[in-house]
Design a protein around this motif. Structure first.
Motif, short mmCIF file in Angstrom:
data_model
loop_
_atom_site.label_atom_id
_atom_site.label_comp_id
_atom_site.label_asym_id
_atom_site.label_seq_id
_atom_site.Cartn_x
_atom_site.Cartn_y
_atom_site.Cartn_z
N UNK A 235 0.82 -1.22 0.00
CA UNK A 235 0.00 0.00 0.00
C UNK A 235 0.84 1.26 0.00
N UNK A 236 2.02 1.21 0.60
CA UNK A 236 2.81 2.43 0.73
C UNK A 236 4.28 2.24 0.35
N UNK A 237 4.65 1.08 -0.14
CA UNK A 237 6.05 0.83 -0.44
C UNK A 237 6.45 1.31 -1.82
N UNK A 238 7.66 1.84 -1.94
CA UNK A 238 8.14 2.31 -3.24
C UNK A 238 9.65 2.47 -3.21
N UNK B 293 9.52 2.14 2.92
CA UNK B 293 9.35 0.74 3.29
C UNK B 293 8.27 0.61 4.36
N UNK B 294 7.12 -0.01 4.07
CA UNK B 294 6.12 -0.26 5.11
C UNK B 294 6.68 -1.23 6.15
N UNK B 295 6.35 -0.97 7.41
CA UNK B 295 6.91 -1.76 8.51
C UNK B 295 5.89 -2.70 9.14
N UNK B 296 4.75 -2.89 8.50
CA UNK B 296 3.73 -3.77 9.07
C UNK B 296 4.27 -5.18 9.31
N UNK B 297 4.98 -5.72 8.32
CA UNK B 297 5.48 -7.09 8.45
C UNK B 297 6.67 -7.18 9.39
N UNK B 298 7.15 -6.04 9.88
CA UNK B 298 8.26 -6.03 10.84
C UNK B 298 7.77 -5.70 12.26
N UNK B 299 6.46 -5.75 12.49
CA UNK B 299 5.91 -5.56 13.82
C UNK B 299 5.47 -4.15 14.15
N UNK C 196 6.13 3.50 8.51
CA UNK C 196 6.84 3.64 7.24
C UNK C 196 8.21 4.23 7.51
N UNK C 197 9.24 3.58 6.98
CA UNK C 197 10.59 4.13 7.01
C UNK C 197 10.89 4.69 5.62
N UNK C 198 11.48 5.87 5.57
CA UNK C 198 11.74 6.52 4.29
C UNK C 198 13.17 7.06 4.27
N UNK C 199 13.70 7.19 3.07
CA UNK C 199 15.05 7.72 2.90
C UNK C 199 15.16 8.35 1.52
#
Length: 690
Positions: free
Chosen positions: A489-492, A544-550, A555-558
């Motif tokens: 949904x939010x990853x790119x 990077x969506x963090x749902x699967x990481x708990x 969302x982590x972005x750079x």
């Protein structure tokens, strides 16, 4: 220079490899929920944004994975300024009303969907952009509006309030909207200046302090509706703003005091229109017009124990633009569909400036202190989009520009006729859902540097500049390759590699002239077309969506940008980077959307930003320390939004070297370093919609 390029390539390769590994692992667990209309258009309905509780269309744009907002530039005419946002398939005709402001005035509740359009989509004029966002609004939304206010406080104890009012009415295919905003603020800064001779002897030590203030009022109005068998959009904008500064340097070595004062006001008005109408055989006619007028007034003074100086300036400039284009219906062939468009634009620009200088109470005359510059320009174009397959498109355009630049004033007169052929090629390929590759090759022409026609004076260093009535705008050949990967949904992940080759680059050199009333020549800096330059840019952005990481909703972005440029210094004739270039910039962010609580929080940081600037008789180094931000927003219901945050702005370091003559033959007179402290500011905001 080869070592620098290898370093850039190594960093770029490492960034691509690391981000791709992360993306590949996350993509296995998540699938895109955006609806794919075709290979070139991805549809994000209003329901896609529901969990994020956006307030405006600008909030919604920020939630689209892989999309990077581009507000446009101050380029030449309409075609040179467009950003990557469309409103109902069209671009707003007012140049001064920013896309960010326009999006912030559209309530999220009135957005039906946002289409992410990639090169090759039929019926959409991409204007050379690889990706654009098309905001589709509800045709009849009734009456709506909002009242918002914010206040910022900082470590200097200065409050900065801001108030914004917006209202909109939609009925029977018509709409009328208006907005009014007002702001003011002030602040102070503190720092240390230190000046030393080439041998290291202390020449000056000062404690610097200054107080600045700013204020402004801006109003806009927009009407849209049927007219003349088509639709018309009328925009109006009025903006009045001002600023002031009072600086005081207490000299410890030698004993004394330096003071500086400045005050400026600007009044801007602009009107614009766009009219579109469908024609027989599926063609569409579009007419655009804009008129902008700006008045600038400023005064300033700089006094030291050795001399006094003052400056009074009055400027007046304007721009008139008219353009028309005709889009033809798609032509279906055995080799795919073809879309054609042709059009022409004419623009008239003028800048009139007058500046009076005083030195120790006596007038100081400089070439170019009273100048008028006019530019009459026309541009015609023809473009075509060929779509041989659903996932492949080729766009070609040919633009031809002619202009006449006329200069009169104390710096001399000149009349220059210019013409440029500006081709453009875009290729877009979607090899698989969620993957898109694009290639662009085009020739552009920079906006004319009107400041180069005018005189300048830096009393603190004794450097004076004369206006040059005979300059050309720089031309750029741009080559760009872009890869986009969208997942979840939010990853790119987006990678852009850009090469720019400049001709007729502007740079400053030294000339010697005998001014009126003087018997000996004086040294002046003058801006000229000095040669060529190149720039390579590698830019990588990832979310990077963090749902699967708990971390549900996290969302982590750079964003990493690497730049390598090269030009020949017009004074020393040695190779160097472009002035002011920042080779590496990096920003990191972490955010989380708590759906059930209606809360969104975020933190971000950016690295230090060093750079160098080159003048004919000066060298400068500067660095801005890292900056940190933290924000929190809460939407208890659909109409109320509360927010707040903290910003820690890094201080700055500056090193300045003054030469007694041009750098190719002069020796340093002194070097000066200064340090400004950073600030911590906190803000709070409230917005109520109706």
């Amino acid at each position: 220079m080869a070592v620098g390029r290898r370093s850039v390539c190594a960093l770029a390769g490492a960034a691509v490899l690391g981000l791709n590994l992360v993306i590949s692992s996350a993509a296995l667990a998540q699938a895109s929920v955006a609806l794919t209309v075709d290979a070139n258009v991805t549809n994000y309905p209003a329901t896609f944004f529901t969990e994020f509780r956006p307030v405006t269309a600008l909030d919604m744009i920020g939630r689209i994975p892989g999309f990077q907002f581009d507000g446009g530039t101050s380029g030449r005419g309409f075609a040179g300024t467009v950003g990557n946002i469309l409103i109902d398939g069209e671009r707003p005709p007012v140049r001064s009303d920013s896309l960010q402001s326009i999006l912030s005035r559209i309530p999220a509740a009135q957005v039906v969907r946002i289409d992410i359009v990639r090169a090759g989509a039929g019926g959409i004029d991409m204007q050379g952009k690889a990706v654009v966002a098309n905001v589709i609004r509800r045709p009849d939304g009734g009456v709506s509006g909002s009242v918002s206010a914010s206040v910022t406080d900082n470590t200097q104890g200065r409050l900065q309030p801001n108030l914004n009012l917006q209202a909109r009415r939609q009925w029977d295919g018509r709409s009328l909207e208006a907005s009014l905003s007002a702001y003011q603020g002030s602040g102070d800064n503190h720092g240390i200046r230190e000046r030393r001779s080439p041998t290291g002897a202390l020449l000056l030590l000062a404690r610097s302090q200054g107080v600045f203030d700013f204020h402004g009022v801006s109003g806009t109005t927009v009407y849209e509706g049927p007219f003349g068998g088509g639709r018309i959009r009328l925009n109006g904008l009025v903006d009045v703003n001002g600023s002031g500064y009072e600086g005081d340097d207490i000299l410890i070595v030698p004993f004394g005091r330096e003071t500086s004062l400045s005050e400026s006001t600007q009044t801007k008005g602009e009107i614009g229109l766009r009219w579109t109408r469908s024609l027989p055989l599926g063609a569409t006619l579009e007419v655009l017009g804009s008129q902008q007028l700006i008045d600038n007034d400023s005064i300033g003074s700089y006094d030291t124990p050795d001399f006094t100086s003052a400056t009074v300036s009055d400027g007046w400039r304007g721009e008139s633009i008219g353009s028309g284009s005709l889009k033809f219906a798609s032509l279906e062939t055995p080799w795919g569909s073809i879309d054609f468009e042709a059009g022409s634009e004419i623009a008239f620009n003028f800048v009139e400036s007058g500046t009076a200088y005083l030195f120790d109470g006596s007038p100081l005359l400089l070439p170019g202190d009273d100048t008028r510059v006019e530019e009459l320009r026309s541009e015609s174009f023809v473009s075509g989009v060929w779509t041989p397959r659903e996932n492949l498109s080729v766009t070609g355009a040919l633009r031809y520009e002619r202009s006449r630049i006329t200069t009169t004033g104390s710096g001399g007169g000149a009349e220059t006729d210019l013409s440029f052929l500006k081709p453009r090629l875009n290729v877009a390929w979607t090899p698989a859902p969620g993957h898109q590759m694009a290639f662009k090759l085009e020739r552009n022409v920079d906006q004319l540097s009107f400041g180069a026609f005018q005189a300048s004076a830096a009393f603190s260093t004794g450097i004076f500049g004369r206006g040059n009535p005979d300059i050309r705008p720089a031309q750029i050949w741009l080559t760009q390759a872009r890869y986009e990967r969208v997942f979840g949904r939010q990853g790119s992940f987006v990678a852009e590699l850009t090469h720019e080759a400049y001709d007729d680059v502007l740079g400053q050199v030294v000339v010697f002239e005998t001014p009126p009333g003087y018997s000996t020549p004086r040294q002046y800096n003058v801006t000229r077309n000095v040669g060529t330059a190149t720039r390579e840019t590698a830019k990588f952005t990832g979310r990077l969506p963090l749902d699967s990481y708990g971390m549900r909703g996290g969302i982590a972005s750079a964003t990493l940008q690497l730049r390598q440029s090269e030009t020949r210094d017009p004074v020393t004739l040695l190779e160097r980077r472009l002035s002011g270039e920042q080779p590496v910039t990096l920003s990191l962010g972490l955010s989380q959307n708590l759906v059930s609580q209606g809360i969104n929080w975020s933190v971000s940081a950016s690295t230090a930003r060093p750079g160098r600037s080159f003048g004919p008789s000066t060298l400068s180094r500067f660095s801005i320390d890292p900056t940190f931000n933290a924000g929190l927003s809460w939407r208890p219901d659909d109409r109320l939004s509360l927010g707040g945050g903290v910003t820690v702005s890094g201080g700055s370091n500056n090193e300045f070297v003054l030469f007694g003559a041009p750098r190719d033959r002069g020796v340093p007179v002194y070097s000066e370093t200064s340090r400004s402290n950073g600030t911590i500011s906190a803000y709070g905001s409230v917005r109520r919609s109706f």
